[in-house]
Design an enzyme around this catalytic site. Structure first.
Site, short mmCIF file in Angstrom:
data_model
loop_
_atom_site.label_atom_id
_atom_site.label_comp_id
_atom_site.label_asym_id
_atom_site.label_seq_id
_atom_site.Cartn_x
_atom_site.Cartn_y
_atom_site.Cartn_z
N CYS A 102 2.63 4.32 25.48
CA CYS A 102 3.47 5.54 24.83
C CYS A 102 2.62 6.31 24.21
CB CYS A 102 4.54 4.95 24.11
SG CYS A 102 5.57 3.69 24.61
N ALA A 137 8.25 4.19 29.97
CA ALA A 137 8.92 2.86 29.90
C ALA A 137 8.30 1.91 30.96
CB ALA A 137 10.45 2.99 30.45
N LEU A 143 -6.98 -1.63 40.56
CA LEU A 143 -7.85 -0.62 40.77
C LEU A 143 -9.23 -1.25 41.26
CD1 LEU A 143 -8.02 1.35 37.35
CD2 LEU A 143 -6.63 1.86 39.61
N VAL A 148 -11.14 4.88 44.82
CA VAL A 148 -11.68 6.50 45.02
C VAL A 148 -12.64 6.57 45.83
CG1 VAL A 148 -13.19 6.25 42.93
CG2 VAL A 148 -11.97 8.55 43.58
#
EC number: 6.3.5.4
Length: 610
Positions: free
Chosen positions: A2, A52, A261, A291
């Site tokens: 958040c 959330a 990742l 990537v």
């Protein structure tokens, strides 16, 4: 995950300041796209934007609890990976819960333990608690500084936020950058509490900032300590594996889709493999993303930092682990898109000039966000286990400087690109030297260590207390700019403490970097990755990218962009004359800096005071 913001003022009636409070909160929408709210009382206003992750219907914030003698409210960002155990303990102590969220656990933990609740948490977090019973604000940040938190003292209180932009949205905050702030922009020393913006401070990792009518004070609840390591080699390797298994298990907890990742290096491959093993127990397939750049593998040229391209190793891991994998392939036009640069500078609130390292990460995260809301990363393993090449360079080991400067001479390079007057006024060499002495003075000491172990403890500490914070901040800003929560298992404080205190001979017992990690997880990885030499986060080698930058900077020069006054105009004009197909790294770096500065001036209109 958040974004939080707030305003404490012991003289002003904040119930009349709702527009300013809403403006502060709105700047955090990228961090929390799912919901938002404010909690306002006469002298305290808390704002929250929610992404959330846990207990989707029940974790709304700000969250408050009524006690017999007053109300306590919290705005919380992060994850407490041990919240289920803490909730069970608090229930045994008589607490009752209305939701399944970790925020409510942290709030009740404060009611039970006060500020010491931080010591009970395992996770990444930055939160603010306003206690009406004492009219006291607490700003609390996790041990490693994974989640950001800033504050700005005022005459009657304080402003705070997850990012500087939340504070700068308040009319009391001035957008001024002084000499030391500029110095922080141009050299990577990460001075404690320094936030670049004048008057603004960063809450230090492992620290609680308390604000009340008596003023502001700090308390450090956690810092790295020196301790004797008594485990032998095999026990150390086994314990590292046990810790990693537990950490990954905890950090996979989520009520929304998650992924990993994957770069094909030891660190990210380890997380991918362990996550795959954990998820397989419930019949779930791990999802991975990497990537890449158009043509990078086919035309890769080894350099001093990167000996091999990532993609072949990425695919080896994906096949070995059985992950559902996707490459995010970027072209020069996407990387150089002014809108992407603006997004990254806006996310950072600063012009750091990292160019495609930021832009590609932002675009990677943006693509991932279309599939997952949570991602696990291999970030910080190099700082924890001693993975960078310069850890093992005898000249760097003996240099009286930050290791990442000793190997690259960055202060000199930065000075050469600044305007002569600014370079003289800033004296970056002295600034770095002073920062180094201050940093080394805080390194914990263990009696009886050899000279080499003492020095390597210093180098490890500098990376864990300075260097890693730059990388964690980058990871947080680029991910939260698109509403993606990135978790960093290697920053679990239990693992950091344990490995920090292993002797250098144990960290390198096989004659290579990261021996403990390699041997702890080799059974889960393909041989190609186990034997791969360290390679940092990738950077595009396509000359078309630098050529686009050159054209964009030419437009700035032609327009007389005011941001360029900070740079050496003569040097910049010489760089503009280079062949677009053969632009050197120094010129490309300066183009990135010029474009970032211009974008920063456009967004924030800062006042620079030397």
């Amino acid at each position: 995950m958040c974004g939080i913001s707030g305003w404490i003022d012991f003289q002003r009636d904040l119930t009349r300041e709702q527009p300013a409070i809403d403006a502060m909160c709105a700047t955090m929408t990228c961090r929390g796209p799912d919901a938002g709210g404010t909690w306002v009382r006469p002298h305290a206003a808390l704002g929250h934007r929610r992404l959330a992750i846990i207990d989707l219907p029940g974790g709304a914030q700000p969250m408050a609890a009524a006690t017999s003698d007053g109300e306590v409210a919290i705005v919380y960002s992060g994850e407490a990976y041990n919240f289920t155990e803490l909730r069970d303990e608090l229930r045994r102590r008589g607490h009752r819960f209305d939701t399944d969220s970790d925020t409510e656990v942290v709030l009740h933990g404060y009611l039970e333990w006060g500020p010491q609740v931080a010591e009970h948490l395992n996770g990444m977090f930055a939160f603010a608690v306003w206690d009406t019973r004492t009219e006291q604000l607490l700003l609390i940040r996790d041990r490693m500084g994974i989640k950001p938190l800033y504050y700005y003292p005022t005459e009657q209180g304080v402003l705070f936020g997850s990012e500087p932009k939340a504070i700068l949205a308040n009319p009391l905050a001035e957008k001024i950058v002084d000499a030391d702030g500029l110095r922080e922009l141009f050299v990577m020393v990460k001075t404690p509490r320094q936030a670049v913006w004048s008057g603004m401070h960063e809450v230090e990792p492992g620290t609680i900032v308390t604000v009340d009518r008596k003023g502001l004070r700090e308390h450090t609840y956690w810092r790295l300590q020196a301790a004797a390591h008594t485990d032998d080699q095999q026990t150390s390797v086994s314990h590292v594996r046990e810790l990693l298994d537990d950490i990954v298990r905890r950090q996979l907890i989520s009520d929304v889709p998650r992924c990993v990742l994957l770069s094909g290096g030891l660190d990210s491959s380890t997380i991918t493999a362990l996550a795959g093993l954990q998820l397989a127990q419930s019949g779930e397939q791990v999802r991975s993303f990497a990537v890449d750049f158009v043509g990078q593998t086919e035309h890769f040229v080894p350099d001093e930092m990167r000996a091999t391209p990532d993609t072949p190793y990425v695919h080896d891991v994906a096949e070995h682990v059985g992950s559902r994998h996707q490459d995010i392939v970027l072209d020069p036009d996407a990387l150089a898109d002014p809108a992407v640069r603006r997004a990254t500078v806006q996310a950072r609130d600063l012009p750091l000039g990292l160019g495609d390292l930021d832009q590609s990460l932002y675009l990677l995260f943006k693509a991932i966000r279309g599939h997952s809301t949570v991602a696990l990363s291999g970030e910080s393993a190099d700082e924890v286990f001693g993975g960078y090449k310069w850890f093992h360079d005898p000249q760097v080991q003996q240099a009286e400087n930050f290791p990442w400067f000793a190997v690259r001479s960055l202060p000199v390079r930065q000075t050469n690109t600044l305007s002569p007057d600014l370079a003289a006024a800033m004296d970056l060499e002295s600034y770095v030297a002073d920062a180094y002495r201050e940093a080394v003075s805080s390194v914990p000491v263990l009696d009886g260590e050899s000279d080499l172990d003492r020095r390597m403890r210093q180098i490890c500490y500098l990376h864990l207390s300075r260097f890693v914070r730059v990388l964690l901040d980058r990871k947080d800003r680029m991910s939260m700019a698109v509403g993606l929560e990135v978790r960093v298992p290697f920053c679990d404080h239990r693992l950091v403490e344990y490995v920090f205190n292993t002797p250098w001979s144990l960290k390198t017992f096989d004659g290579r970097e990261k021996s403990l990690l390699r041997h702890a997880t080799a059974d889960t990885l393909p041989k190609s990755v186990v034997e791969r030499v360290k390679s940092p986060y990738p950077s595009t080698q396509d000359p078309k990218y630098a050529a686009v930058l050159q054209r964009q900077v030419a437009d700035l020069v032609a327009a007389g962009d005011p941001a360029l006054s900070l740079l050496d105009e003569k040097w910049l004009r010489e760089a503009m004359k280079q062949d677009p197909n053969g632009i050197d790294q120094a010129a490309r770096f300066t183009f990135e800096r010029a474009l970032d500065l211009s974008t920063w001036f456009e967004i924030h209109h800062p006042t620079v005071k030397l």
